[in-house]
Scaffold this motif. Structure first.
Motif, PDB file in Angstrom:
ATOM      1  N   VAL A  17       0.828  -1.207   0.000  1.00 35.20           N
ATOM      2  CA  VAL A  17       0.000   0.000   0.000  1.00 35.20           C
ATOM      3  C   VAL A  17       0.856   1.248   0.000  1.00 35.20           C
ATOM      4  O   VAL A  17       0.609   2.212  -0.725  1.00 35.20           O
ATOM      5  CB  VAL A  17      -0.945  -0.015   1.228  1.00 35.20           C
ATOM      6  CG1 VAL A  17      -1.601   1.345   1.409  1.00 35.20           C
ATOM      7  CG2 VAL A  17      -2.003  -1.084   1.062  1.00 35.20           C
ATOM      8  N   LEU A  18       1.920   1.249   0.829  1.00 40.68           N
ATOM      9  CA  LEU A  18       2.821   2.404   0.882  1.00 40.68           C
ATOM     10  C   LEU A  18       3.509   2.632  -0.459  1.00 40.68           C
ATOM     11  O   LEU A  18       3.654   3.766  -0.912  1.00 40.68           O
ATOM     12  CB  LEU A  18       3.868   2.192   1.983  1.00 40.68           C
ATOM     13  CG  LEU A  18       3.338   2.239   3.424  1.00 40.68           C
ATOM     14  CD1 LEU A  18       4.438   1.845   4.392  1.00 40.68           C
ATOM     15  CD2 LEU A  18       2.805   3.612   3.759  1.00 40.68           C
ATOM     16  N   SER A  21       0.953   3.923  -2.989  1.00 37.18           N
ATOM     17  CA  SER A  21       0.599   5.300  -2.664  1.00 37.18           C
ATOM     18  C   SER A  21       1.695   6.255  -3.106  1.00 37.18           C
ATOM     19  O   SER A  21       1.419   7.336  -3.619  1.00 37.18           O
ATOM     20  CB  SER A  21       0.362   5.437  -1.157  1.00 37.18           C
ATOM     21  OG  SER A  21      -0.690   4.609  -0.746  1.00 37.18           O
ATOM     22  N   SER A  22       2.956   5.859  -2.904  1.00 35.94           N
ATOM     23  CA  SER A  22       4.069   6.716  -3.303  1.00 35.94           C
ATOM     24  C   SER A  22       4.103   6.894  -4.817  1.00 35.94           C
ATOM     25  O   SER A  22       4.314   7.996  -5.318  1.00 35.94           O
ATOM     26  CB  SER A  22       5.398   6.110  -2.824  1.00 35.94           C
ATOM     27  OG  SER A  22       5.419   6.019  -1.420  1.00 35.94           O
ATOM     28  N   LEU A  25       1.378   9.184  -5.859  1.00 31.49           N
ATOM     29  CA  LEU A  25       1.589  10.558  -5.441  1.00 31.49           C
ATOM     30  C   LEU A  25       2.552  11.286  -6.357  1.00 31.49           C
ATOM     31  O   LEU A  25       2.369  12.454  -6.677  1.00 31.49           O
ATOM     32  CB  LEU A  25       2.124  10.569  -3.998  1.00 31.49           C
ATOM     33  CG  LEU A  25       2.326  11.954  -3.367  1.00 31.49           C
ATOM     34  CD1 LEU A  25       1.001  12.704  -3.329  1.00 31.49           C
ATOM     35  CD2 LEU A  25       2.906  11.797  -1.983  1.00 31.49           C
ATOM     36  N   ILE A 176      -4.880  11.994  -1.785  1.00 32.50           N
ATOM     37  CA  ILE A 176      -4.116  10.749  -1.798  1.00 32.50           C
ATOM     38  C   ILE A 176      -3.621  10.411  -0.403  1.00 32.50           C
ATOM     39  O   ILE A 176      -3.622   9.242   0.010  1.00 32.50           O
ATOM     40  CB  ILE A 176      -2.940  10.860  -2.787  1.00 32.50           C
ATOM     41  CG1 ILE A 176      -3.473  10.985  -4.222  1.00 32.50           C
ATOM     42  CG2 ILE A 176      -2.018   9.652  -2.686  1.00 32.50           C
ATOM     43  CD1 ILE A 176      -2.403  11.194  -5.262  1.00 32.50           C
ATOM     44  N   SER A 177      -3.191  11.427   0.368  1.00 35.47           N
ATOM     45  CA  SER A 177      -2.722  11.188   1.734  1.00 35.47           C
ATOM     46  C   SER A 177      -3.844  10.646   2.602  1.00 35.47           C
ATOM     47  O   SER A 177      -3.647   9.714   3.393  1.00 35.47           O
ATOM     48  CB  SER A 177      -2.176  12.485   2.339  1.00 35.47           C
ATOM     49  OG  SER A 177      -1.073  12.963   1.610  1.00 35.47           O
ATOM     50  N   SER A 180      -4.604   7.070   1.534  1.00 40.89           N
ATOM     51  CA  SER A 180      -3.515   6.208   1.996  1.00 40.89           C
ATOM     52  C   SER A 180      -3.625   5.950   3.486  1.00 40.89           C
ATOM     53  O   SER A 180      -3.415   4.825   3.957  1.00 40.89           O
ATOM     54  CB  SER A 180      -2.162   6.848   1.667  1.00 40.89           C
ATOM     55  OG  SER A 180      -2.004   7.035   0.282  1.00 40.89           O
ATOM     56  N   VAL A 183      -6.393   3.447   4.187  1.00 43.13           N
ATOM     57  CA  VAL A 183      -5.992   2.089   3.806  1.00 43.13           C
ATOM     58  C   VAL A 183      -4.992   1.515   4.803  1.00 43.13           C
ATOM     59  O   VAL A 183      -5.087   0.353   5.214  1.00 43.13           O
ATOM     60  CB  VAL A 183      -5.399   2.083   2.386  1.00 43.13           C
ATOM     61  CG1 VAL A 183      -4.839   0.711   2.042  1.00 43.13           C
ATOM     62  CG2 VAL A 183      -6.466   2.474   1.365  1.00 43.13           C
ATOM     63  N   ILE A 184      -4.014   2.358   5.219  1.00 40.27           N
ATOM     64  CA  ILE A 184      -3.003   1.891   6.170  1.00 40.27           C
ATOM     65  C   ILE A 184      -3.650   1.519   7.501  1.00 40.27           C
ATOM     66  O   ILE A 184      -3.337   0.473   8.088  1.00 40.27           O
ATOM     67  CB  ILE A 184      -1.930   2.979   6.377  1.00 40.27           C
ATOM     68  CG1 ILE A 184      -1.084   3.129   5.106  1.00 40.27           C
ATOM     69  CG2 ILE A 184      -1.025   2.633   7.557  1.00 40.27           C
ATOM     70  CD1 ILE A 184      -0.146   4.316   5.131  1.00 40.27           C
TER      71      ILE A 184
END
Length: 288
Positions: A17-18, A21-22, A25, A176-177, A180, A183-184
């Motif tokens: 996920v991280l 997401s990156s 972004l 997006i943050s 994210s 989700v996290i």
């Protein structure tokens, strides 16, 4: 943004996920393209090319149609800049790579290329290629955006500008943050829930029984009460479970901690409620 005023473990899932997401972004930087006219203003999403210059603080110029429109062969456009004004070129996708189109446009003196899709799609993606020798701007827009720009472009000096849109960038980063973060948190909650379930199952398998079976209870010693026993140190005169005084001839059961109770009372306690003494909480040995 283009404006033309104009089977994995929870921990692995978290890492995935991280990473996604990156990529989400930083894969697309918002840009604002302004096409100024007397009676029109348009806003379109875009995806800046990864191999071209970034929009930075902005660049303005005239917008011309590529000739030929797909720019896969040398352009026949006039290479005169005229008054030092920057020139933008509108190119259709197809037949050759994005990089080739940009290099051909750059060879004739264009300073920015707007390439539009030749198919109706719901999403855009960043153009990739070798950045060596490329010193112009390039962005990718939808088919609808390209056809609109093609219709309203006039080739007038300073009519089109490409620059950073701080508001769009901030909004994109915020959305997006937030997604994210949600989700996290969901992945962490699932991880903790699964961990607790494993611990509970482990505890259930290895915990001591909460009650004793009838056969084990029957192994505990019993005796018949007589009032003469009350004066002894080991015998009380009241059952701590039912709170009734003992009577001569009643059957009492003695626990390992030396507390005694009515046999019927303590048998029911040990087989239905717990494996410890009701008075001192001493844990019984089930004998299994």
């Amino acid at each position: 943004m283009m404006n033309c005023s104009s089977k994995y473990s929870p921990l692995e899932n978290l890492r995935l996920v991280l990473a996604v997401s990156s990529l989400f972004l930083f894969a697309r930087s918002a840009a604002l393209v302004n096409l100024r006219g007397k009676s029109f203003s348009f806003t379109f999403l875009d995806a800046p090319a990864r191999f071209a210059l970034k929009a930075g603080s902005g660049i303005c110029g005239s917008l011309q149609l590529a000739d030929p429109i797909e720019a896969c062969s040398p352009l026949r456009n006039d290479n005169e800049t005229g008054g030092g004004s920057s020139r933008f070129v509108l190119i259709a996708r197809g037949d050759c790579s994005f990089e080739k189109k940009v290099r051909i446009a750059q060879d004739i003196g264009f300073e920015a290329a707007i390439i539009y899709d030749d198919q109706e799609k719901s999403s855009l993606y960043s153009m990739i290629g070798d950045s060596t020798g490329i010193h112009m701007h390039a962005v990718f827009v939808s088919k609808m955006a390209g056809e609109t720009l093609k219709k309203f472009a006039r080739g007038e000096e300073g009519e089109c500008c490409i620059g950073s849109s701080m508001d769009e960038t901030a909004g994109t980063v915020l959305v997006i943050s937030f997604v994210s973060l949600v989700v996290i948190i969901s992945v962490l909650a699932a991880f903790l829930f699964a961990r607790n379930c494993r611990l509970l199952r482990h505890a259930a398998r290895h915990s001591r029984p909460t009650t004793m079976n009838r056969q084990s209870v029957e192994l505990l010693p019993c005796f018949t009460f007589k009032s003469a026993y009350v004066n002894s140190k080991r015998t009380a005169d009241t059952c701590a479970i039912c709170l009734e005084d003992y009577k001569d001839g009643e059957r009492l059961r003695v626990l390992p901690c030396l507390h005694e109770f009515h046999s019927i009372c303590v048998d029911s306690w040990l087989t239905k409620w717990g494996t410890f003494c009701p008075v001192c909480k001493h844990e019984m040995n089930s004998g299994e």
